[in-house]
Scaffold this active site. Sequence first.
Site, PDB file in Angstrom:
ATOM      1  N   GLU A  16       0.811  -0.890   0.002  1.00  0.00           N
ATOM      2  CA  GLU A  16      -0.060  -0.039  -0.030  1.00  0.00           C
ATOM      3  C   GLU A  16       0.870   1.327   0.038  1.00  0.00           C
ATOM      4  O   GLU A  16       1.808   1.196   0.699  1.00  0.00           O
ATOM      5  CB  GLU A  16      -0.891   0.089   1.146  1.00  0.00           C
ATOM      6  CG  GLU A  16      -1.722   1.109   1.589  1.00  0.00           C
ATOM      7  CD  GLU A  16      -2.839   1.026   2.415  1.00  0.00           C
ATOM      8  OE1 GLU A  16      -3.538   0.168   2.648  1.00  0.00           O
ATOM      9  OE2 GLU A  16      -2.865   1.867   3.187  1.00  0.00           O
ATOM     10  N   ALA A  50     -10.661  10.689   2.190  1.00  0.00           N
ATOM     11  CA  ALA A  50     -12.001  10.765   2.358  1.00  0.00           C
ATOM     12  C   ALA A  50     -12.675  12.056   2.184  1.00  0.00           C
ATOM     13  O   ALA A  50     -13.876  12.183   2.208  1.00  0.00           O
ATOM     14  CB  ALA A  50     -12.495  10.077   3.795  1.00  0.00           C
ATOM     15  N   ASP A 108     -13.302   7.542   7.292  1.00  0.00           N
ATOM     16  CA  ASP A 108     -13.523   8.024   8.697  1.00  0.00           C
ATOM     17  C   ASP A 108     -14.386   9.146   8.902  1.00  0.00           C
ATOM     18  O   ASP A 108     -14.426  10.023   7.751  1.00  0.00           O
ATOM     19  CB  ASP A 108     -12.290   8.225   9.409  1.00  0.00           C
ATOM     20  CG  ASP A 108     -11.262   6.959   9.839  1.00  0.00           C
ATOM     21  OD1 ASP A 108     -11.886   6.073  10.003  1.00  0.00           O
ATOM     22  OD2 ASP A 108     -10.241   7.148   9.741  1.00  0.00           O
TER      23      ASP A 108
HETATM   24  P1  FAD Z   1     -17.919   0.064   7.192  1.00  0.00           P
HETATM   25  O1  FAD Z   1     -17.528  -1.336   6.502  1.00  0.00           O
HETATM   26  O2  FAD Z   1     -18.790   0.977   6.550  1.00  0.00           O
HETATM   27  O3  FAD Z   1     -17.832  -0.079   8.550  1.00  0.00           O
HETATM   28  C1  FAD Z   1     -17.834   1.040   9.497  1.00  0.00           C
HETATM   29  C2  FAD Z   1     -18.638   0.618  10.989  1.00  0.00           C
HETATM   30  O4  FAD Z   1     -19.939   0.697  10.287  1.00  0.00           O
HETATM   31  C3  FAD Z   1     -18.170  -0.420  11.397  1.00  0.00           C
HETATM   32  O5  FAD Z   1     -18.419  -0.225  12.795  1.00  0.00           O
HETATM   33  C4  FAD Z   1     -19.064  -1.502  10.855  1.00  0.00           C
HETATM   34  O6  FAD Z   1     -19.349  -2.475  12.027  1.00  0.00           O
HETATM   35  C5  FAD Z   1     -20.361  -0.780  10.862  1.00  0.00           C
HETATM   36  N1  FAD Z   1     -21.203  -1.342   9.503  1.00  0.00           N
HETATM   37  C6  FAD Z   1     -20.727  -1.751   8.565  1.00  0.00           C
HETATM   38  N2  FAD Z   1     -21.782  -1.758   7.739  1.00  0.00           N
HETATM   39  C7  FAD Z   1     -22.910  -1.901   8.311  1.00  0.00           C
HETATM   40  C8  FAD Z   1     -24.288  -1.830   7.973  1.00  0.00           C
HETATM   41  N3  FAD Z   1     -24.854  -2.369   6.837  1.00  0.00           N
HETATM   42  N4  FAD Z   1     -25.037  -1.743   9.133  1.00  0.00           N
HETATM   43  C9  FAD Z   1     -24.755  -1.250  10.214  1.00  0.00           C
HETATM   44  N5  FAD Z   1     -23.527  -0.896  10.510  1.00  0.00           N
HETATM   45  C10 FAD Z   1     -22.649  -1.355   9.674  1.00  0.00           C
HETATM   46  N6  FAD Z   1      -9.656   5.577   4.714  1.00  0.00           N
HETATM   47  C11 FAD Z   1      -9.679   6.597   3.829  1.00  0.00           C
HETATM   48  O7  FAD Z   1     -10.268   7.751   4.109  1.00  0.00           O
HETATM   49  N7  FAD Z   1      -8.822   6.402   2.800  1.00  0.00           N
HETATM   50  C12 FAD Z   1      -8.018   5.201   2.485  1.00  0.00           C
HETATM   51  O8  FAD Z   1      -7.570   5.145   1.441  1.00  0.00           O
HETATM   52  C13 FAD Z   1      -8.384   4.159   3.716  1.00  0.00           C
HETATM   53  N8  FAD Z   1      -7.718   2.989   3.216  1.00  0.00           N
HETATM   54  C14 FAD Z   1      -8.040   2.028   4.110  1.00  0.00           C
HETATM   55  C15 FAD Z   1      -7.309   0.613   4.009  1.00  0.00           C
HETATM   56  C16 FAD Z   1      -7.640  -0.349   5.017  1.00  0.00           C
HETATM   57  C17 FAD Z   1      -7.074  -1.651   4.443  1.00  0.00           C
HETATM   58  C18 FAD Z   1      -8.261   0.001   5.952  1.00  0.00           C
HETATM   59  C19 FAD Z   1      -8.507  -1.320   7.014  1.00  0.00           C
HETATM   60  C20 FAD Z   1      -9.014   0.990   6.253  1.00  0.00           C
HETATM   61  C21 FAD Z   1      -8.635   2.185   5.355  1.00  0.00           C
HETATM   62  N9  FAD Z   1      -9.115   3.468   5.516  1.00  0.00           N
HETATM   63  C22 FAD Z   1      -9.152   4.405   4.596  1.00  0.00           C
HETATM   64  C23 FAD Z   1      -9.861   3.650   6.819  1.00  0.00           C
HETATM   65  C24 FAD Z   1     -11.354   3.445   6.536  1.00  0.00           C
HETATM   66  O9  FAD Z   1     -11.873   4.306   5.895  1.00  0.00           O
HETATM   67  C25 FAD Z   1     -12.079   3.468   8.306  1.00  0.00           C
HETATM   68  O10 FAD Z   1     -11.668   2.425   9.277  1.00  0.00           O
HETATM   69  C26 FAD Z   1     -13.609   3.635   8.464  1.00  0.00           C
HETATM   70  O11 FAD Z   1     -13.762   4.117   9.771  1.00  0.00           O
HETATM   71  C27 FAD Z   1     -14.339   2.483   7.929  1.00  0.00           C
HETATM   72  O12 FAD Z   1     -14.326   1.989   6.951  1.00  0.00           O
HETATM   73  P2  FAD Z   1     -14.839   0.674   6.471  1.00  0.00           P
HETATM   74  O13 FAD Z   1     -14.919   0.752   5.082  1.00  0.00           O
HETATM   75  O14 FAD Z   1     -14.336  -0.321   7.098  1.00  0.00           O
HETATM   76  O15 FAD Z   1     -16.378   1.033   6.864  1.00  0.00           O
END
Ligand code: FAD
Length: 286
Positions: A16, A50, A108
Amino acid sequence: MHIKDKFKDKTVFSFEVFPPKKSSSIDVIYNTLDELRNLKPDFISVTFSAGGSCNNALACDIASRIKESGVTPMIHLPCINYTKQEITETLTEIKSRGIENILALRGDINPDIPPKKEFLHASDLITFIKQQGDFDIAGACYPECHPDAHTLEEDIQNLKIKVEAGADHLISQLFFDNSSFYEFLWKARAAGVNVPIEAGIMPVVNKKQIERMVTTCGASLPKKFVKIMQRFEHNPDALRDAGIAYAVNQIVDLTASGVDGIHLYTMNNAYVARKISEAVSGILGL
Ligand code: FAD
């Protein structure tokens, strides 16, 4: 090429990178990419802001450069601060550059940027992307639970929704204690999350990273890790070597346990990525 096909016959090894600050020269990241490509990763992913300060056109340029160099690119795409119209425009741009692999994210929640609320979760984005073209879609997962979820079990149920929406594979948040990853993996598989899951490994090689780990990262810090960091924090060369060795140990153990893939958070440090790749090249068949 779709990344999901790479998991069929090997332990996937990926890197990454992030776009540099606007004040930095673009040549620095391009030189880093030239070095990373020689390490034969299965793909290189590029982070995407984001919303706010970072230049997202640059993320697309970097992904294009990765593709031109003969390595499969993946672009991250967070949705919380974007409208459907904006995501559609970004997907059109991604498609026009021949980029087929997307890490679909919520992003986030930033207290200074009110969410657009057209996508609430990564699963909403995944459903949307699937209607827009034939992309390979990855999702994020959290071995030690996402901070917004009350329990790991609840987070895994939400992860299942993400996979059912169409995530082809998952990449984990960084962790320093492999046993937390194994426990998560066991629970995710038991809950029916059956797509490949890459383990996210972050080599901690300088003092600034240690401080960030201690204050902002939710990952638990095992005694062995803390001892290394305390002992070497004032000796940059020792800390770098110890951080590399710690990451290598994690990768050897994960690979021996049959992990689907290793995703290395390179922090744009080609030297560290090279040292780790050399140490595990026989194990991962690089
Ligand atoms: P989600 O999958 O939407 O989850 C977020 C929260 O909502 C969790 O607590 C989950 O339990 C809950 N949730 C999920 N789906 C549902 C549903 N259908 N109903 C109710 N609750 C639900 N951020 C950036 O801005 N740019 C990046 O390039 C970036 N790269 C990343 C790469 C990796 C490998 C990782 C692990 C994280 C990265 N992040 C990045 C950070 C990420 O955007 C944050 O961790 C963010 O807070 C959550 O993103 P997510 O896609 O996991 O969210």
